[in-house]
Design an enzyme around this catalytic site. Sequence first.
Site, PDB file in Angstrom:
ATOM      1  N   LEU A  68       0.843  -1.198   0.000  1.00 46.81           N
ATOM      2  CA  LEU A  68       0.000   0.000   0.000  1.00 46.81           C
ATOM      3  C   LEU A  68       0.878   1.247   0.000  1.00 46.81           C
ATOM      4  O   LEU A  68       1.711   1.425   0.890  1.00 46.81           O
ATOM      5  CB  LEU A  68      -0.916   0.017   1.231  1.00 46.81           C
ATOM      6  CG  LEU A  68      -1.860  -1.170   1.421  1.00 46.81           C
ATOM      7  CD1 LEU A  68      -2.769  -0.919   2.627  1.00 46.81           C
ATOM      8  CD2 LEU A  68      -2.684  -1.419   0.167  1.00 46.81           C
ATOM      9  N   GLY A 120       3.037  -5.082   8.474  1.00 51.69           N
ATOM     10  CA  GLY A 120       2.862  -3.700   8.060  1.00 51.69           C
ATOM     11  C   GLY A 120       1.783  -3.583   7.001  1.00 51.69           C
ATOM     12  O   GLY A 120       0.668  -4.080   7.155  1.00 51.69           O
ATOM     13  N   ASP A 121       2.125  -2.931   5.887  1.00 56.74           N
ATOM     14  CA  ASP A 121       1.162  -2.761   4.787  1.00 56.74           C
ATOM     15  C   ASP A 121       1.495  -3.666   3.613  1.00 56.74           C
ATOM     16  O   ASP A 121       1.137  -3.372   2.474  1.00 56.74           O
ATOM     17  CB  ASP A 121       1.131  -1.298   4.341  1.00 56.74           C
ATOM     18  CG  ASP A 121       2.484  -0.823   3.822  1.00 56.74           C
ATOM     19  OD1 ASP A 121       3.498  -1.496   4.108  1.00 56.74           O
ATOM     20  OD2 ASP A 121       2.533   0.208   3.131  1.00 56.74           O
ATOM     21  N   GLU A 122       2.167  -4.774   3.877  1.00 58.29           N
ATOM     22  CA  GLU A 122       2.578  -5.697   2.830  1.00 58.29           C
ATOM     23  C   GLU A 122       1.699  -6.944   2.843  1.00 58.29           C
ATOM     24  O   GLU A 122       1.565  -7.623   3.870  1.00 58.29           O
ATOM     25  CB  GLU A 122       4.043  -6.097   3.002  1.00 58.29           C
ATOM     26  CG  GLU A 122       5.010  -4.932   2.850  1.00 58.29           C
ATOM     27  CD  GLU A 122       6.446  -5.352   3.109  1.00 58.29           C
ATOM     28  OE1 GLU A 122       7.348  -4.575   2.741  1.00 58.29           O
ATOM     29  OE2 GLU A 122       6.659  -6.438   3.679  1.00 58.29           O
TER      30      GLU A 122
END
Length: 218
Positions: free
Chosen positions: A119, A160-162
């Site tokens: 993201l 995280g955003d992964e």
Amino acid sequence: MRLATVSENCRSFASKTGMVSCWSDPISGSSGQPLGVVTLYRGQAGEPNELDMGRLRYASHLSAIAIERKRIEEQMQHQASYDNLTGLPNRRLFRDRLHEEIGKAARNGESLALLFIDLDRFKEVNDTMGHEIGDLLLVEAAQRIRAGIRETDTVARLGGDEFIAILPRVDDMSHLGRVAQNIVNAMTKPFSLDKHTVYVSTSIGIAAYPFDTDTADA
């Protein structure tokens, strides 16, 4: 309880086995929550004796211990394999499934692909709106990614955003670009999060087995 007041299943079982009376004892958890019922069937009419009732209560007690232990084991297994925030498989379960899918693809002469999804601007959302909004964004993003692929595919959160998706049995590699573009398009739509409207974009990398590599680590 008397046979006349038990459920249809109990009456059916009693009828098939020749039982004429039954008594039940509730299975209660350690905090008093109902977990089930233990039922004693008898082949003759009349009240059960104290020994029978003692056995019934003991069976109920052992059942409560077994049920709660099983639930704890399942909860621990889930926590070890799934992301607590999004409910998606975590890095550990992802690796297990990737090795499994590569093994299947090798045996069957098939192909599979990975989509690595990141993201954009997520840190900015966290810094300006707080981690609570950031968490809501991750949950909604996970749902949009999940909706963009097949039910048989695996979506995991690496941290995280992964996110990463395993797409087994890919016959047409050109199809991967369309799948990735559909996810990108879904992410460009505004996120309505607790009275906030958030906009993010998405970057996606694609790797295919066995064309790009033939090992899970690579």
